[in-house]
Design a protein around this motif. Structure first.
Motif, PDB file in Angstrom:
ATOM      1  N   ARG A 146       0.852  -1.191   0.000  1.00  0.00           N
ATOM      2  CA  ARG A 146       0.000   0.000   0.000  1.00  0.00           C
ATOM      3  C   ARG A 146       0.886   1.238   0.000  1.00  0.00           C
ATOM      4  O   ARG A 146       1.808   1.343   0.811  1.00  0.00           O
ATOM      5  N   ARG A 148       0.779   5.428   0.137  1.00  0.00           N
ATOM      6  CA  ARG A 148       0.004   6.653   0.350  1.00  0.00           C
ATOM      7  C   ARG A 148       0.850   7.794  -0.209  1.00  0.00           C
ATOM      8  O   ARG A 148       2.054   7.863   0.067  1.00  0.00           O
ATOM      9  N   GLU A 158      -4.361   6.816  -1.821  1.00  0.00           N
ATOM     10  CA  GLU A 158      -3.686   5.517  -1.600  1.00  0.00           C
ATOM     11  C   GLU A 158      -3.879   4.642  -2.824  1.00  0.00           C
ATOM     12  O   GLU A 158      -4.889   4.758  -3.529  1.00  0.00           O
ATOM     13  N   THR A 160      -2.630   0.455  -4.336  1.00  0.00           N
ATOM     14  CA  THR A 160      -1.995  -0.812  -3.966  1.00  0.00           C
ATOM     15  C   THR A 160      -1.216  -1.385  -5.151  1.00  0.00           C
ATOM     16  O   THR A 160      -1.693  -1.348  -6.286  1.00  0.00           O
TER      17      THR A 160
END
Ligand code: FAD
Length: 446
Positions: A146, A148, A158, A160
Motif C-alpha cells: 500500500r 500513500r 492511496e 496498492t
C-alpha cells in the motif's frame, strides 16, 4: 539463477523517485513487461542533477523542520567521472554538439541532466511518472504494497501495488561530524549539501571536514577566496599533502579534537586556529521516512538491512527492493543491472534463493565486513569490490560481463584525480581506454 519453474508474470510496480535510478529502473521494469508507476515529488526528472540555487533553512541540515532542498549540487560542479563511465551501458553518455550542450569529457551538471532527459524521452519514461507526488507511506497489507502519496494540492491518496522499488537517492540527508564543544562554539556551520558557491566564504577562515569528492572540490574552489582553508580528514591522505602544501592558504590536519567558546578550533595534531566557518563535507545518511516494515528493514549506523546483495530484504522479497544504495561505484550502470535483476525476479525470469539462504548470505557478508575491520557505516561501500559485484549482477541477469576498460578507467581516473585535483577534468592519460570505450559504444550508435 534462471527460473525455469514459474510462468512469466507481469506485475503492477511502484517506483519511488524519478532521479537517474528511478528512470533507469522504470525502463528495465517496462521492458520486462511490468506495469510501472513512478512517483516523483519534484516537477521534473533528474533528482540530484536538478540544480537549485536555494539552500535549506538550516544550512547544517539537522533541524527536522527545516525547508528541504533535494539536490546537493554546487553551481560550478563538473562530473568527477568521465562520461564514458557514467552512462547506461546500452545508451552511452555521448558528447553532443549544439547551443546548450557541453561536450567536455567531464561535463558540467546541466549536461548530465540533459542526458537523463534524453534517456527519458528515448524510452518514454515521462509518461510513467506522476510528478508533484510525494510518497508518505509504504507498507505491506495482505500480501500487497500500500502506497500513500500526497499530491501538490495537498490531497492524499492511496493505491496498492504488487511491488515497490525504492529509488529515492542517498545524497540529501546530511551526516555531520560530532565535535566536542560544538554547542558553545560561536562560528557558522554548514554541510556541503547547502554549499553552492565560494562567495559567502570570502575572507573567512574555513575548516573543511572530510576530503572525499565534495571536500576536495569545495576546498579547491575556496582557494583564493577564503582567507585560510584548514582541511580535517580522518585518514592521513599523505598523497595529497604535496599538492596542497604548495598552496600556503591550505593546511591539512587530522580530525578536530575540540572547539571552544572563543572561536578556537583545536586539531588532533595540536594545531590551534581561530575559525569563522566549519564546512562539513562528511557525507549523507540513508533515510526512508515513509517506509513501514515493522522493524524488518532498519537503518542502523547507516547500514540498511538486512538486504541481500544491497537490494532485497529477504523477508519481504521480491515485493520490496532498493536500488542505488552502493557507493564508491559507478551509479548508472549499477542502477541498470540492479533494475534488471529486480525486473527479472518480479517476472519470474530470475529465481531468488530461499529466504533462509539470502539471510545466511547477508550474515556471512556482515561477518566478513567485521572480520576485515570495516565499520558498519561503510556496509554499502563497494570500492574495489565494485567490478565483482557488477559481474555477479550481470551473470545473474544474463547480461555481458563488466568490460575491463571500465575497471581500468575508473582506477585511472581516481589516480589522476588524487594527483591533480585542480586539473584532472581537463588533462588525462587514458586515451587508449577511451578509444576502447567508443569502440564498444559504436555497437549502440550505428
Ligand atoms: P536522486 O538523483 O537523488 O533521485 C531521487 C529522486 O527521488 C529525486 O528526484 C527525489 O525528488 C525523489 N524522491 C525522494 N523521496 C521521495 C518521495 N518520498 N516521494 C517521491 N519522490 C521522492 N554520479 C556520477 O555518475 N558522476 C558524478 O560525477 C557524480 N557526481 C556527484 C556529485 C554530487 C555532489 C552528488 C551529491 C552526487 C554525484 N553523483 C555522481 C551521484 C549521483 O547521485 C548519481 O549519479 C545519481 O544521480 C543518483 O540517482 P538516484 O536516482 O539514486 O537519486
Amino acid at each position: 539463477m534462471p527460473n525455469s519453474q514459474s510462468q512469466p508474470a507481469s506485475r503492477y510496480v511502484a517506483v519511488i523517485g524519478a532521479g537517474a535510478g528511478g528512470i533507469v529502473v522504470a525502463r528495465e521494469l517496462s521492458r520486462e513487461g511490468h506495469r510501472v508507476v513512478v512517483f516523483e515529488r519534484n516537477s521534473q526528472i533528474g533528482g540530484t542533477w536538478v540544480y537549485s540555487p536555494e539552500i535549506e533553512s538550516d544550512p547544517l541540515g539537522v533541524n527536522p523542520d527545516r525547508t528541504r532542498i533535494h539536490s546537493s549540487l554546487y553551481k560550478s560542479l563538473r562530473t568527477n567521472l568521465p562520461r564514458e563511465l557514467m552512462g547506461v551501458r546500452d545508451y552511452p553518455f555521448l558528447p553532443r554538439e549544439g547551443g546548450d550542450r557541453d561536450p567536455r569529457r567531464f561535463p558540467g551538471h546541466r549536461e548530465v541532466l540533459k542526458y537523463l532527459e534524453d534517456f527519458a524521452n528515448e524510452f518514454g519514461i515521462c509518461e510513467l511518472v506522476r510528478f508533484g507526488t510525494e510518497v508518505v507511506f509504504v507498507g505491506l497489507e495482505l500480501g500487497k504494497w500500500r502506497i500513500r502519496f500526497r499530491c501538490e494540492n495537498g490531497a492524499v491518496h492511496e493505491e496498492t501495488f504488487d511491488a515497490v522499488v525504492v529509488c529515492v537517492g542517498n545524497f540529501t540527508q546530511p551526516r555531520v561530524a560530532e565535535i566536542p564543544g560544538i554547542d558553545e562554539w560561536p562560528g557558522e556551520q554548514i554541510h556541503s549539501h547547502n554549499y553552492r558557491s565560494p562567495e559567502p566564504f570570502r575572507g573567512k577562515v574555513v575548516v573543511v571536514i572530510g576530503y572525499s569528492s565534495s571536500g576536495t572540490d569545495i576546498s579547491q574552489e575556496l582557494i583564493g577566496v577564503a582567507k585560510e582553508i584548514h582541511i580535517a580528514c580522518k585518514s592521513a591522505k599523505t598523497e595529497l599533502l604535496d599538492t596542497q602544501s604548495s598552496i600556503n592558504s591550505v593546511s591539512l590536519h587530522p580530525m578536530i579534537e575540540s572547539v571552544h567558546k572563543d572561536g578556537r578550533v583545536v586539531f588532533q595534531d595540536g594545531c590551534i586556529v581561530s575559525v569563522d566557518v566549519i564546512l562539513h563535507c562528511t557525507g549523507y545518511k540513508y533515510d526512508y521516512p515513509f517506509l513501514e516494515t515493522n522493524g524488518i528493514v532498519t537503518v542502523n549506523e547507516n547500514r540498511v538491512g538486512p538486504l541481500y546483495k544491497h537490494v532485497f530484504p529477504p523477508a519481504l522479497a521480491p515485493g520490496l527492493s532498493f536500488v542505488g544504495l552502493p557507493f564508491k561505484a559507478v551509479p548508472l550502470p549499477l542502477f541498470e543491472l540492479q533494475g534488471n535483476w529486480v525486473a527479472g525476479v518480479l517476472s519470474n525470469r530470475i529465481a531468488l534463493p530461499s529466504k533462509e539462504e539470502m539471510l545466511a548470505d547477508v550474515r556471512a557478508f556482515y561477518a566478513a565486513l567485521e572480520a576485515s575491520g570495516k565499520p558498519k557505516h561503510l556496509t554499502h561501500e563497494l570500492g574495489d569490490s565494485s567490478p565483482a559485484y557488477m559481474n555477479w549482477l550481470a551473470a545473474t541477469c544474463g547480461r555481458p560481463a563488466y568490460e575491463e576498460w571500465r575497471r581500468e578507467m575508473y582506477i585511472a581516473t581516481n589516480i589522476n584525480r588524487l594527483a591533480n585535483l585542480e586539473s584532472f577534468r581537463d588533462v588525462w592519460h587514458d586515451d587508449e581506454l577511451s578509444r576502447q570505450a567508443y569502440e564498444e559504444f559504436s555497437k549502440f550508435t550505428t
